[in-house]
Scaffold this active site. Structure first.
Site, PDB file in Angstrom:
ATOM      1  N   ILE A   1     -71.372   4.841 -13.974  1.00 34.28           N
ATOM      2  CA  ILE A   1     -69.998   5.293 -14.222  1.00 34.28           C
ATOM      3  C   ILE A   1     -69.453   5.943 -12.957  1.00 34.28           C
ATOM      4  CG2 ILE A   1     -68.513   6.783 -15.608  1.00 34.28           C
ATOM      5  CD1 ILE A   1     -70.510   6.488 -17.898  1.00 34.28           C
ATOM      6  N   HIS A   2     -68.453   5.303 -12.379  1.00 31.54           N
ATOM      7  CA  HIS A   2     -67.799   5.796 -11.164  1.00 31.54           C
ATOM      8  C   HIS A   2     -66.335   5.388 -11.248  1.00 31.54           C
ATOM      9  CE1 HIS A   2     -67.811   1.705  -9.433  1.00 31.54           C
ATOM     10  NE2 HIS A   2     -68.978   1.599 -10.057  1.00 31.54           N
ATOM     11  N   GLY A   3     -65.566   5.621 -10.222  1.00 32.39           N
ATOM     12  CA  GLY A   3     -64.124   5.392 -10.245  1.00 32.39           C
ATOM     13  C   GLY A   3     -63.706   4.026 -10.747  1.00 32.39           C
TER      14      GLY A   3
END
Length: 162
Positions: free
Chosen positions: A13-15
């Site tokens: 989970i990242h940008g």
């Protein structure tokens, strides 16, 4: 369970996942399938905090993911699977979870890996898992960001290794 998206992205989970892929998936829940992350309480806490607003996130190992998939209680849940590598995606498929397509995002370079694209590097285990997924009829869609053109992962591997 209704699998709306399955993606391999070792950053999890990242940008890009929060702003684009989670919306693109239309899922209610992200399920991270990673034995390594499942055992790491600090990383689990951080990933849960990074979850997009309005979505639930669960972090499980492969056996738990298979058990939950087969539980009728979750039959109508829309799921976005996230993996750090193709080996755990393959284990899920071999365990009876139907994945028609696996989207391949980032897989960081490290010692022992071959760089396939600027964002995807693989080792021999990754290649073997990708080839087996392909043989099982799973489409392997290399698309790091949504605006990238779709590419066939097996073709990219073959181009790089030939």
């Amino acid at each position: 369970m209704i699998v709306t998206l399955a993606r391999i992205d070792d950053r999890l989970i990242h940008g890009q996942v929060t702003t684009v892929w989670s919306k693109e998936s239309g899922a209610d829940r992200i399920i991270i399938v990673s034995s390594e992350v499942y055992k790491d309480s600090v990383r689990k806490t951080l990933l849960k905090q990074a979850c997009p607003p309005g979505m639930k996130v669960n972090i499980v190992d492969v056996p738990k993911a298979i058990a939950v998939f087969n539980n009728p209680k979750y039959a109508d849940d829309k799921i976005f699977y996230l993996f750090t590598n193709p080996t755990e995606a393959l284990a899920l498929v071999k365990g009876g979870v139907k994945l028609t397509t696996v989207n391949i995002g980032g897989m960081q370079f490290s010692e022992g890996k071959t760089q396939i694209t600027k964002s995807v590097s693989v080792n021999s285990d990754d290649i073997k898992s990708f080839r087996t997924l392909d043989e099982l009829g799973v489409k392997l869609d290399l698309q790091v960001v949504k605006t990238d053109p779709h590419a066939d992962m097996i073709k990219k591997i073959d181009e790089k290794l030939s």
